[in-house]
Scaffold this motif. Structure first.
Motif, PDB file in Angstrom:
ATOM      1  N   VAL A 345      93.684  19.594  16.094  1.00  0.00           N
ATOM      2  CA  VAL A 345      95.033  19.170  15.743  1.00  0.00           C
ATOM      3  C   VAL A 345      94.958  17.673  15.434  1.00  0.00           C
ATOM      4  CG1 VAL A 345      97.417  18.980  16.548  1.00  0.00           C
ATOM      5  CG2 VAL A 345      95.994  20.907  17.297  1.00  0.00           C
ATOM      6  N   PHE A 346      95.334  17.322  14.224  1.00  0.00           N
ATOM      7  CA  PHE A 346      95.262  15.918  13.808  1.00  0.00           C
ATOM      8  C   PHE A 346      96.631  15.274  13.945  1.00  0.00           C
ATOM      9  CE2 PHE A 346      91.948  18.272  11.604  1.00  0.00           C
ATOM     10  CZ  PHE A 346      90.824  17.555  11.991  1.00  0.00           C
ATOM     11  N   GLU A 379      92.024  19.038  20.650  1.00  0.00           N
ATOM     12  CA  GLU A 379      91.518  20.346  20.252  1.00  0.00           C
ATOM     13  C   GLU A 379      92.063  21.410  21.190  1.00  0.00           C
ATOM     14  OE1 GLU A 379      87.375  19.496  20.688  1.00  0.00           O
ATOM     15  OE2 GLU A 379      87.111  18.836  18.606  1.00  0.00           O
ATOM     16  N   VAL A 380      92.454  22.547  20.632  1.00  0.00           N
ATOM     17  CA  VAL A 380      92.784  23.700  21.467  1.00  0.00           C
ATOM     18  C   VAL A 380      91.454  24.395  21.747  1.00  0.00           C
ATOM     19  CG1 VAL A 380      94.159  25.804  21.675  1.00  0.00           C
ATOM     20  CG2 VAL A 380      94.965  23.933  20.219  1.00  0.00           C
ATOM     21  N   LYS A 381      91.088  24.434  23.030  1.00  0.00           N
ATOM     22  CA  LYS A 381      89.761  24.958  23.385  1.00  0.00           C
ATOM     23  C   LYS A 381      89.804  26.476  23.560  1.00  0.00           C
ATOM     24  CE  LYS A 381      88.015  20.715  24.207  1.00  0.00           C
ATOM     25  NZ  LYS A 381      87.320  19.976  23.157  1.00  0.00           N
ATOM     26  N   LEU A 416      98.245  21.262  24.193  1.00  0.00           N
ATOM     27  CA  LEU A 416      97.177  22.048  23.557  1.00  0.00           C
ATOM     28  C   LEU A 416      96.677  23.190  24.446  1.00  0.00           C
ATOM     29  CD1 LEU A 416      95.247  19.017  22.005  1.00  0.00           C
ATOM     30  CD2 LEU A 416      96.947  20.467  20.889  1.00  0.00           C
ATOM     31  N   LYS A 417      97.565  23.660  25.337  1.00  0.00           N
ATOM     32  CA  LYS A 417      97.199  24.771  26.219  1.00  0.00           C
ATOM     33  C   LYS A 417      97.701  26.090  25.637  1.00  0.00           C
ATOM     34  CE  LYS A 417      95.559  22.729  30.139  1.00  0.00           C
ATOM     35  NZ  LYS A 417      95.325  21.416  29.575  1.00  0.00           N
TER      36      LYS A 417
END
Ligand code: RUQ
Ligand code: CUA
Length: 651
Positions: A345-346, A379-381, A416-417
């Motif tokens: 995600v920018f 980042e979404v991991k 980002l979860k």
């Protein structure tokens, strides 16, 4: 051959709990009682059908297939003389294309219900559909392009419809007869900015930007704070020209290209654009003459991204990105690497800062590359396998489709979860939240458009139904409530509250007094048959339940007969049709007040019945007539009658 094994894991797999995902109250949520209207319109791409269709949601009822880039015998689209010019291109008449992305027009970043645009992926074009008539009103071809996939995405006031070439190719004004292996040297990618007139919607290729030769896949406009920018996902930055499945998957990161189109406007004003000789079609449907016109245009203005350094920037994005989506605030830009195990995600603010501070990692083919970390919000991991597309609910959540793991994953944009995930059946491509690509989403439903349906429907031979699935997203958990089949392969779709379309001044009839078709007969008294050499013009009227004239004699072999049929009705929902035996095209379907023409070249002597093809009244079956065809040397005089009486004196 390790890479083959690696890639073969990226085909779809079937979720384990298939078929058990629908809970008890689902039926009630998708049920729209007979006689009741749906809450949303859903405009769905037809993929390789070349058309767009309108469904009602939540029922999933098909309301209309709108013919766009392919001929449609049901509506005479591309068969009537009036609509044939709409499918003209610089390559001549093209009766088919591949439509991937519907995009609704916006004002101030909100869906305004005026037009929906669609892209032709094969012979590059953009169409504008008028939502007052649900008809294609304009089609413009794109020069310097091949495979118009990252299209037709719009800016927040529909200033531009933007299209990026999927296949880079040598520009139209240079010699394209070069070795394919000279890709790096000779192939270029062009981005087209099509201006849209605020009132009429008229489109024009305002300018193009010439970029390095890569594949542009998808794009989206900035919104709010990022209005003025456009973002394109790029793959094949390896610049491979063969076996892309392997050769374009080498690099760890490809790019999202950020384009400052406000800057481009400044450069155009300053005369930095080059006028380039090209050839492209522009076709417009005129509602007063009920006819389309086709012209070829010869010039386009091109800006060079290599020369104008602050026009375009590359942001590294893992790995072969497909979707490139911007959240409703305009701050977050989501890249979906088809082969990546995370979602980057920018941040628009960080990107601006990086550009201002020249926080670059060198150049890619003359374009500055912003450092990944400098533009990255986070980042979404481990979200899933094979992320493709992301939509937003305006409540801080994003929904990403996963082709390989066949699921939709909901995640929170701030932290980002991952907050929820649901299976799709199967191999989901695009997603749609009504208004999900605007500043104002209507987050009640999410629709998943699937590539494969396997065991979801009754089998229909080797080709199974395409499908969409509707989820209720009003609560914390997504809930599957409906499957519905679609026409053609659904790629992208957009949805909008029904009232925005219903109240946009829907056209119910065309006023007969305002009909400016050169061959209109505005009353039975005007119906006639006129011979001009071997061309015979039939000025025919249709009204419940007869044609005038309905008996025609004196047609000869070698004649070209033009049936110009005017529907005299002035009531909503009373079309008439027209068909004649042996006609090599389709039927006509004529709306109240409209004139439409069928060209017919009789191929034999004899009697030819004609009839109304639309069940218009109790005596619809009586709505018929005959055309007598005589040998070319025949002396049978031209006559035309209704009820045994000549409708007009024979000239
Ligand atoms: S595509 S499934 Cu838009 Cu043609 Cu992604
Ligand atoms: Cu007119 Cu049936």
């Amino acid at each position: 051959m390790a890479f083959i094994a690696f890639l073969s894991t990226f085909v779809a797999c079937k979720p384990k709990n298939a078929g058990t995902a629908v809970s008890g109250d689902a039926a009630g949520k998708a049920y729209v009682a007979p006689g009741k209207y749906d809450e949303f319109y859903n405009f769905v791409s037809g993929g390789f059908s070349g058309q767009m269709s309108a469904y009602g949601l939540p029922s999933g009822r098909l309301l209309r297939v709108i013919p766009v880039f392919s001929v449609d015998p049901e509506k005479g689209w591309g068969y009537s003389e009036e609509t044939k010019p709409m499918l003209m291109t610089s390559h001549g008449f093209v009766p088919w294309d591949d439509l991937h992305h519907p995009e609704l027009s916006q004002t101030n970043g909100e869906i305004d219900g005026r037009w929906v645009f669609g892209n032709a992926n094969n012979t590059p074009r953009v169409a504008r559909i008028d939502l007052k008539t649900f008809r294609t009103a304009e089609i413009i071809e794109l020069p310097n392009s091949g495979g118009n996939h990252s299209s037709p995405f719009i800016t927040e006031n529909t200033e531009y419809v933007v299209a990026g070439t999927r296949f880079s190719v040598p520009a139209d004004n240079v010699n394209g007869d070069v070795p394919i292996s000279s890709y790096k040297e000779n192939f270029k990618g062009h981005l087209s900015f099509i201006s849209v007139d605020k009132t009429s919607g008229a489109m024009d290729v305002a300018f193009q930007i010439q970029c390095p030769g890569v594949n542009f896949d998808l794009s989206h406009a900035g919104k709010g704070k990022s209005h003025g920018w456009f973002f394109f996902s790029c793959y094949n930055t390896e610049q491979a020209n063969t076996l892309l499945e392997v050769n374009a998957s080498q690099k760890d990161k490809d790019f999202i290209m950020a384009v400052n189109w406000k800057k481009a406007e400044e450069y155009l004003k300053a005369g930095k654009g080059k006028k380039v000789a090209v050839k492209y079609a522009h076709n417009v449907y005129n509602e007063e003459t009920h006819s389309a016109s086709h012209e070829i245009r010869n010039q386009v203005t091109v800006l060079d991204a290599k020369e104008l350094k602050d026009l375009c920037y590359m942001i590294p994005c893992p790995k072969s990105p497909h979707g490139c989506d911007v959240d409703p605030s305009g701050e977050y830009i989501v890249g979906s690497g088809k082969l990546a195990a995370l979602i980057p995600v920018f941040s628009f603010d960080k990107l601006q800062k990086a550009i201002a501070e020249k926080n670059f990692d060198g150049e890619y083919d003359g374009i500055s590359v912003v450092k990944y970390e400098a533009a990255l919000y986070g980042e979404v991991k481990k979200p899933g396998l094979g992320p493709l597309h992301t939509e937003f609910d305006g409540k801080g959540n994003a929904y990403t489709s996963f082709f390989v793991s066949s699921e939709v994953v909901k995640w929170n944009i701030k932290d980002l979860k991952v907050v929820d995930r649901v299976p799709t059946y199967y191999s989901v491509g695009h997603l749609c939240v009504p208004g999900g690509d605007s500043k104002k989403p209507y987050p009640k439903y999410l629709i998943a458009y699937n590539k494969i349906t396997k065991d979801r429907y009754l089998p229909t031979g080797p080709e199974l139904s395409q499908s969409a699935q509707l989820y209720d997203i009003s609560g914390d958990k997504m809930q599957l409530i409906l499957d519905f089949p679609t026409i053609g392969e659904p790629h992208y779709a957009q949805a909008v509250p029904a009232d925005i379309i219903r109240n946009n001044g829907q056209v119910k009839i065309f006023k007969i007094d305002e009909n400016k078709h050169p061959y209109a007969a505005k009353g039975e008294g005007e119906s006639k048959v006129v011979r001009q050499g071997n061309k015979v013009h039939v000025y025919m009227t249709a009204v419940r339940s007869h044609f005038s004239p309905d008996n025609i004699e004196g047609i000869r072999m070698g004649d070209e007969v033009y049936f110009h049929v005017t529907n005299l009705e002035q009531d909503w929902d009373v079309p008439h049709g027209f068909g004649i035996k042996g006609a090599n095209n389709a039927e006509l379907l004529i709306m109240p007040g409209e004139t439409t023409t069928l060209k017919w070249t009789p191929d034999r002597v004899g009697m030819f019945p004609m009839y109304c093809t639309d069940f218009c009244s109790a005596l619809h079956q009586e709505m018929q007539g005959y055309v007598r065809v005589s040998p070319s040397s025949s002396k049978v005089p031209l006559s035309f009658t209704l009820g045994g009486n000549s409708t007009q004196p024979v000239k």
